[in-house]
Write a protein that holds these residues in place. Sequence first.
Motif, PDB file in Angstrom:
ATOM      1  N   LYS A   1       1.124  -1.269   0.453  1.00 12.56           N
ATOM      2  CA  LYS A   1      -0.018  -0.320  -0.447  1.00 12.56           C
ATOM      3  C   LYS A   1       0.734   1.523  -0.138  1.00 12.56           C
ATOM      4  O   LYS A   1       0.274   1.957  -0.764  1.00 12.56           O
ATOM      5  N   GLU A   2       1.873   1.157   0.728  1.00 10.24           N
ATOM      6  CA  GLU A   2       2.686   2.619   0.782  1.00 10.24           C
ATOM      7  C   GLU A   2       3.881   2.471  -0.423  1.00 10.24           C
ATOM      8  O   GLU A   2       3.930   4.052  -1.474  1.00 10.24           O
ATOM      9  N   GLN A   3       4.061   1.286  -1.118  1.00  8.63           N
ATOM     10  CA  GLN A   3       4.524   1.670  -2.518  1.00  8.63           C
ATOM     11  C   GLN A   3       3.816   1.973  -3.549  1.00  8.63           C
ATOM     12  O   GLN A   3       3.930   3.163  -4.175  1.00  8.63           O
ATOM     13  N   MET A   4       2.038   1.721  -2.928  1.00 10.30           N
ATOM     14  CA  MET A   4       1.364   2.111  -4.307  1.00 10.30           C
ATOM     15  C   MET A   4       0.559   3.788  -4.186  1.00 10.30           C
ATOM     16  O   MET A   4       1.295   4.196  -5.029  1.00 10.30           O
ATOM     17  N   ASP A   5       0.823   4.303  -2.572  1.00 10.11           N
ATOM     18  CA  ASP A   5       0.431   5.612  -2.394  1.00 10.11           C
ATOM     19  C   ASP A   5       2.225   6.339  -2.539  1.00 10.11           C
ATOM     20  O   ASP A   5       1.757   7.482  -4.022  1.00 10.11           O
ATOM     21  N   THR A   6       3.229   5.877  -3.077  1.00 10.54           N
ATOM     22  CA  THR A   6       4.356   6.556  -3.444  1.00 10.54           C
ATOM     23  C   THR A   6       4.347   6.946  -4.907  1.00 10.54           C
ATOM     24  O   THR A   6       4.565   7.674  -5.412  1.00 10.54           O
TER      25      THR A   6
ATOM     26  N   MET B   1      10.052   3.467 -11.804  1.00 10.89           N
ATOM     27  CA  MET B   1      10.246   2.045 -12.114  1.00 10.89           C
ATOM     28  C   MET B   1      10.598   1.374 -11.208  1.00 10.89           C
ATOM     29  O   MET B   1      10.070   0.309 -11.374  1.00 10.89           O
ATOM     30  N   ALA B   2      11.406   1.719 -10.610  1.00 13.83           N
ATOM     31  CA  ALA B   2      11.756   1.084  -9.076  1.00 13.83           C
ATOM     32  C   ALA B   2      10.819   0.780  -8.513  1.00 13.83           C
ATOM     33  O   ALA B   2      10.289  -0.852  -7.567  1.00 13.83           O
ATOM     34  N   LEU B   3       9.355   1.412  -7.950  1.00 18.16           N
ATOM     35  CA  LEU B   3       8.691   1.197  -7.340  1.00 18.16           C
ATOM     36  C   LEU B   3       7.557   0.179  -7.941  1.00 18.16           C
ATOM     37  O   LEU B   3       7.295  -1.307  -7.532  1.00 18.16           O
ATOM     38  N   VAL B   4       7.549   0.351  -9.206  1.00 12.52           N
ATOM     39  CA  VAL B   4       7.023  -0.623 -10.044  1.00 12.52           C
ATOM     40  C   VAL B   4       7.464  -2.319  -9.902  1.00 12.52           C
ATOM     41  O   VAL B   4       6.960  -3.037  -9.702  1.00 12.52           O
TER      42      VAL B   4
ATOM     43  N   VAL C   1       5.978  -7.849  -5.027  1.00 11.90           N
ATOM     44  CA  VAL C   1       5.648  -9.090  -3.652  1.00 11.90           C
ATOM     45  C   VAL C   1       4.124  -9.136  -4.730  1.00 11.90           C
ATOM     46  O   VAL C   1       3.611 -10.626  -3.868  1.00 11.90           O
ATOM     47  N   LEU C   2       3.465  -9.091  -5.426  1.00 14.73           N
ATOM     48  CA  LEU C   2       2.210  -9.171  -5.981  1.00 14.73           C
ATOM     49  C   LEU C   2       2.566 -10.469  -6.787  1.00 14.73           C
ATOM     50  O   LEU C   2       1.523 -11.827  -6.417  1.00 14.73           O
TER      51      LEU C   2
END
Length: 77
Positions: A15-20, A46-49, A55-56
């Motif tokens: 969730k934090e990654q998606m918010d960022t 791109m690093a977050l993606v 994770v997914l």
Amino acid sequence: MPKAANTNDASQSLKEQMDTLANIVEKLEDPDVSLEESLTFYEQGMALVTAASKVLDAAEQRVAMVTEDGQVQPLNS
């Protein structure tokens, strides 16, 4: 230079990654952001993606291991 987003992927929840990532997208849509800032935001995004995708994928594997009767089976297939 833009303030670096917290991209410590190991400590951020999905969730934090998606918010960022949503914050980064907003910044990229801002017409006043310079090309250099845009490139930095893009790299962070791109690093977050990539991290979120891992994770997914792990979650998908865990779900695939559980059969309908609730028993866990190895991922051999």
